[in-house]
Scaffold this motif. Sequence first.
Motif, short mmCIF file in Angstrom:
data_model
loop_
_atom_site.label_atom_id
_atom_site.label_comp_id
_atom_site.label_asym_id
_atom_site.label_seq_id
_atom_site.Cartn_x
_atom_site.Cartn_y
_atom_site.Cartn_z
N ALA A 1 9.10 12.94 76.50
CA ALA A 1 10.01 13.21 75.38
C ALA A 1 10.30 14.70 75.31
O ALA A 1 9.54 15.53 75.81
CB ALA A 1 9.40 12.73 74.06
N CYS A 2 11.44 15.05 74.68
CA CYS A 2 11.84 16.45 74.49
C CYS A 2 12.33 16.64 73.06
O CYS A 2 12.81 15.69 72.43
CB CYS A 2 12.97 16.84 75.44
N ILE A 3 12.24 17.87 72.57
CA ILE A 3 12.81 18.21 71.26
C ILE A 3 14.25 18.65 71.47
O ILE A 3 14.51 19.62 72.20
CB ILE A 3 12.01 19.32 70.57
N LYS B 1 1.31 10.36 77.88
CA LYS B 1 2.52 10.58 77.08
C LYS B 1 2.70 12.09 76.92
O LYS B 1 1.77 12.78 76.48
CB LYS B 1 2.39 9.91 75.72
N VAL B 2 3.87 12.60 77.27
CA VAL B 2 4.08 14.05 77.31
C VAL B 2 5.31 14.46 76.51
O VAL B 2 6.40 13.90 76.70
CB VAL B 2 4.25 14.54 78.77
N LEU B 3 5.14 15.42 75.62
CA LEU B 3 6.24 16.05 74.90
C LEU B 3 6.50 17.40 75.54
O LEU B 3 5.65 18.29 75.49
CB LEU B 3 5.90 16.23 73.41
N VAL B 4 7.66 17.58 76.17
CA VAL B 4 8.00 18.81 76.87
C VAL B 4 8.83 19.69 75.94
O VAL B 4 9.81 19.22 75.35
CB VAL B 4 8.79 18.52 78.16
N VAL B 5 8.45 20.97 75.81
CA VAL B 5 9.16 21.87 74.90
C VAL B 5 9.55 23.16 75.61
O VAL B 5 8.88 23.62 76.54
CB VAL B 5 8.29 22.22 73.66
N CYS B 6 10.67 23.73 75.16
CA CYS B 6 11.10 25.07 75.57
C CYS B 6 11.81 25.69 74.37
O CYS B 6 11.79 25.13 73.27
CB CYS B 6 11.98 25.02 76.81
N GLN B 7 12.46 26.82 74.56
CA GLN B 7 13.05 27.52 73.41
C GLN B 7 14.38 26.91 72.96
O GLN B 7 14.63 26.72 71.78
CB GLN B 7 13.23 29.00 73.72
N GLU B 8 15.26 26.60 73.93
CA GLU B 8 16.60 26.13 73.59
C GLU B 8 16.82 24.65 73.89
O GLU B 8 17.81 24.07 73.46
CB GLU B 8 17.67 26.93 74.35
N GLY B 9 15.95 24.03 74.65
CA GLY B 9 16.09 22.62 75.00
C GLY B 9 16.61 22.36 76.40
O GLY B 9 16.56 21.22 76.87
N LEU B 10 17.08 23.40 77.09
CA LEU B 10 17.64 23.22 78.43
C LEU B 10 16.55 23.10 79.48
O LEU B 10 16.56 22.19 80.31
CB LEU B 10 18.58 24.38 78.76
N ARG B 11 15.59 24.01 79.46
CA ARG B 11 14.51 23.96 80.44
C ARG B 11 13.64 22.71 80.26
O ARG B 11 13.20 22.11 81.25
CB ARG B 11 13.65 25.22 80.34
#
Length: 237
Positions: free
Chosen positions: A168-170, A141-151
């Motif tokens: 999942a993404c924020i 299970k992976v939560l992918v994060v970046c600064q603005e949500g696009l990447r």
Amino acid sequence: MAGTGFHTSCLSLSSSSNLGTCWLVLKTHNARALPGKLPGRRSLTLKAEVKFVNAEQAKELIAVDGYSVLDVRDITQFERAHIKSCYHVPLFVENKDNDPGTIIKRTLHNNFSGLFYGLPFTKPNPEFVQSVKSQIPPESKVLVVCQEGLRSTAAADRLEKAGFEDVACITSGLQSVKPGTFDTVGSKELQDAGKAGLVTIQGKISTVLGTVLVCAYLFITFFPDQAEKLFQLVPAG
């Protein structure tokens, strides 16, 4: 998980008989693309969708559901602030190619976006999926994060297509995370890790001045003869 507001996927069932074809569509959570056949010429199709959650829901995914955190930002943002014990595989890497076209683009970038926003000149990471798989198994299970949500959205899509089963993404990225939500490492808060360059100078006057300086720098760089003539018109002190 109840109450999380996760996106759902569609489960489509089709059945063929002498009376024709009947379609049944059901809603399901966290489905994946699993083509298959059922007895009696019935077909089954499942389509997955990436979950989009807010910061509090993301915190619950990590603490309760055991999600691993994958940070896909560039190294500069990552070093300013990142979630403790996360994996780091940038979706884009610094472009150091020296062909004429890249040199021109890099010069333009560094004299404007790089100077004003503190953004590095990058290109897609060709080893992104392979690097992630070497650290995180696809069944995780992976939560992918970046600064603005696009990447993170683009990265999650690539991982889902590469066989990752639960991603999942924020929504809106780490810039929407309030201080204290996660245990972090770095000199800045997560929401401020993307701020760099002249835009970090506070005040409208400073912002305007920064824009003027950038424009003046570009003019001098690309039109040196005209700039020299203008300097000659300035009265000597």
